[in-house]
Write a protein that holds these residues in place. Structure first.
Motif, PDB file in Angstrom:
ATOM      1  N   ALA A 115     -25.124  -1.649 -14.977  1.00 14.34           N
ATOM      2  CA  ALA A 115     -24.127  -1.329 -13.968  1.00 14.34           C
ATOM      3  C   ALA A 115     -24.235   0.139 -13.551  1.00 14.34           C
ATOM      4  O   ALA A 115     -24.072   0.458 -12.380  1.00 14.34           O
ATOM      5  N   ARG A 116     -24.514   1.019 -14.526  1.00 16.62           N
ATOM      6  CA  ARG A 116     -24.637   2.443 -14.176  1.00 16.62           C
ATOM      7  C   ARG A 116     -25.848   2.699 -13.299  1.00 16.62           C
ATOM      8  O   ARG A 116     -25.797   3.484 -12.359  1.00 16.62           O
ATOM      9  N   LEU A 117     -26.951   2.015 -13.592  1.00 20.77           N
ATOM     10  CA  LEU A 117     -28.146   2.145 -12.756  1.00 20.77           C
ATOM     11  C   LEU A 117     -27.874   1.586 -11.360  1.00 20.77           C
ATOM     12  O   LEU A 117     -28.252   2.193 -10.356  1.00 20.77           O
ATOM     13  N   ALA A 118     -27.193   0.452 -11.300  1.00 19.74           N
ATOM     14  CA  ALA A 118     -26.852  -0.150 -10.009  1.00 19.74           C
ATOM     15  C   ALA A 118     -25.994   0.812  -9.187  1.00 19.74           C
ATOM     16  O   ALA A 118     -26.204   0.968  -7.985  1.00 19.74           O
ATOM     17  N   TYR A 119     -25.053   1.489  -9.841  1.00 21.36           N
ATOM     18  CA  TYR A 119     -24.193   2.444  -9.155  1.00 21.36           C
ATOM     19  C   TYR A 119     -25.033   3.542  -8.500  1.00 21.36           C
ATOM     20  O   TYR A 119     -24.852   3.871  -7.328  1.00 21.36           O
ATOM     21  N   ASN A 174     -29.961 -10.930 -10.927  1.00 19.03           N
ATOM     22  CA  ASN A 174     -28.918 -10.417 -11.828  1.00 19.03           C
ATOM     23  C   ASN A 174     -28.596  -8.959 -11.534  1.00 19.03           C
ATOM     24  O   ASN A 174     -27.443  -8.547 -11.574  1.00 19.03           O
ATOM     25  N   PHE A 175     -29.624  -8.174 -11.255  1.00 17.40           N
ATOM     26  CA  PHE A 175     -29.394  -6.767 -10.936  1.00 17.40           C
ATOM     27  C   PHE A 175     -28.579  -6.635  -9.649  1.00 17.40           C
ATOM     28  O   PHE A 175     -27.654  -5.828  -9.567  1.00 17.40           O
ATOM     29  N   ASP A 207     -26.470  -8.669  -8.610  1.00 22.14           N
ATOM     30  CA  ASP A 207     -25.090  -9.047  -8.937  1.00 22.14           C
ATOM     31  C   ASP A 207     -24.294  -7.829  -9.374  1.00 22.14           C
ATOM     32  O   ASP A 207     -23.131  -7.679  -9.007  1.00 22.14           O
ATOM     33  N   HIS A 208     -24.915  -6.951 -10.147  1.00 20.20           N
ATOM     34  CA  HIS A 208     -24.240  -5.705 -10.520  1.00 20.20           C
ATOM     35  C   HIS A 208     -24.097  -4.789  -9.308  1.00 20.20           C
ATOM     36  O   HIS A 208     -23.075  -4.136  -9.128  1.00 20.20           O
ATOM     37  N   ALA A 209     -25.129  -4.767  -8.485  1.00 22.52           N
ATOM     38  CA  ALA A 209     -25.143  -3.852  -7.336  1.00 22.52           C
ATOM     39  C   ALA A 209     -24.057  -4.190  -6.316  1.00 22.52           C
ATOM     40  O   ALA A 209     -23.416  -3.285  -5.776  1.00 22.52           O
ATOM     41  N   ASP A 210     -23.832  -5.481  -6.046  1.00 21.91           N
ATOM     42  CA  ASP A 210     -22.823  -5.815  -5.039  1.00 21.91           C
ATOM     43  C   ASP A 210     -21.425  -5.379  -5.485  1.00 21.91           C
ATOM     44  O   ASP A 210     -20.644  -4.859  -4.697  1.00 21.91           O
ATOM     45  N   VAL A 229     -28.320 -10.943 -22.042  1.00 21.23           N
ATOM     46  CA  VAL A 229     -29.519 -11.422 -22.731  1.00 21.23           C
ATOM     47  C   VAL A 229     -30.499 -12.044 -21.728  1.00 21.23           C
ATOM     48  O   VAL A 229     -31.711 -12.061 -21.965  1.00 21.23           O
ATOM     49  N   LEU A 230     -29.992 -12.488 -20.592  1.00 23.64           N
ATOM     50  CA  LEU A 230     -30.856 -13.106 -19.577  1.00 23.64           C
ATOM     51  C   LEU A 230     -31.805 -12.101 -18.935  1.00 23.64           C
ATOM     52  O   LEU A 230     -32.780 -12.494 -18.299  1.00 23.64           O
ATOM     53  N   TYR A 231     -31.559 -10.801 -19.127  1.00 26.11           N
ATOM     54  CA  TYR A 231     -32.511  -9.799 -18.642  1.00 26.11           C
ATOM     55  C   TYR A 231     -33.825  -9.865 -19.423  1.00 26.11           C
ATOM     56  O   TYR A 231     -34.827  -9.304 -19.018  1.00 26.11           O
ATOM     57  N   LEU A 232     -33.807 -10.554 -20.547  1.00 29.16           N
ATOM     58  CA  LEU A 232     -35.019 -10.720 -21.354  1.00 29.16           C
ATOM     59  C   LEU A 232     -35.903 -11.862 -20.845  1.00 29.16           C
ATOM     60  O   LEU A 232     -36.983 -12.090 -21.392  1.00 29.16           O
ATOM     61  N   LEU A 233     -35.457 -12.569 -19.819  1.00 26.33           N
ATOM     62  CA  LEU A 233     -36.200 -13.732 -19.339  1.00 26.33           C
ATOM     63  C   LEU A 233     -37.669 -13.433 -19.017  1.00 26.33           C
ATOM     64  O   LEU A 233     -38.532 -14.240 -19.379  1.00 26.33           O
ATOM     65  N   PRO A 234     -38.016 -12.314 -18.373  1.00 28.20           N
ATOM     66  CA  PRO A 234     -39.448 -12.052 -18.133  1.00 28.20           C
ATOM     67  C   PRO A 234     -40.265 -11.949 -19.423  1.00 28.20           C
ATOM     68  O   PRO A 234     -41.416 -12.385 -19.460  1.00 28.20           O
TER      69      PRO A 234
END
Length: 193
Positions: free
Chosen positions: A1-5, A55-56, A58-61, A150-155
């Motif tokens: 979320a901080r990176l998205a901000y 997913n990223f 989703d945080h950005a919006d 945990v879904l960020y680990l999908l790749p």
């Protein structure tokens, strides 16, 4: 979320709205499902990358909505529906793709079970949020990391070809988590009456 901000902050005075980012999130999620459903190594990895991008976004919006003050009930609902669809499609796409493995038709069933469990979780959390607010419907988290992160680990999972095991775990884990959310949901319903 901080990176998205940090990444969306420069967009605050542009024509780009949070709903644009949500739409892009939904498109990336649909592409993820499509590529995962092909069931081949290269396409599964492409699908996993599209899912992480989704997913990223989703945080950005949400961050853009907070920065610009452009949040609305309709935008929030669009975000929730997009979240649910993308997460449901993830497991359905993975299940379809893994039907080519020795799991056969059971992979599709596992993907369906995980997807339906996710749908139920989103519905119950939405109902809890309507009754007691966002804080009461928040996912379990620790140190700023939520359960679904945990879904960020999908790749990594697809790269190492562990998607087979991931789907099996999800077909048990998602229903178990759904039961846990159901206890919260029915406890909340009981306290209303």
């Amino acid at each position: 979320a901080r990176l998205a901000y940090r990444l969306v902050y420069p967009l605050r005075d542009t024509f780009i709205t949070p709903n644009y980012l949500t739409s892009l999130r939904l498109l990336c999620g649909i592409l993820s499902c499509y590529f995962l459903s092909i069931g081949e190594y290269l396409y599964s990895n492409i699908g996993a990358l599209f899912f992480v991008a989704s997913n990223f976004l989703d945080h950005a919006d949400g961050e853009l909505a907070r920065i610009t003050g452009n949040s609305s009930p309709l935008g929030h609902y669009f975000d929730l529906v997009s979240d649910a669809l993308v997460n449901i499609l993830l497991f359905l796409g993975m299940g379809i793709g893994l039907m080519k493995s020795d799991l056969g038709i059971y992979a599709g069933i596992m993907g369906g079970v995980a997807g339906l469990s996710i749908a139920a979780i989103f519905h119950m959390r939405n109902e809890i949020e309507k009754q007691i607010g966002k804080a009461g419907a928040r996912q379990p988290h620790k140190g700023g990391i939520e359960a679904e992160d945990v879904l960020y680990l999908l790749p990594i999972i697809t790269l190492l070809q562990f998607d087979y095991y991931f789907l099996m775990l999800a077909s048990f884990g998602a229903p178990a988590f759904c039961l846990w959310v159901a206890t919260q949901y029915f406890t909340q319903k009981k306290s209303e009456s």
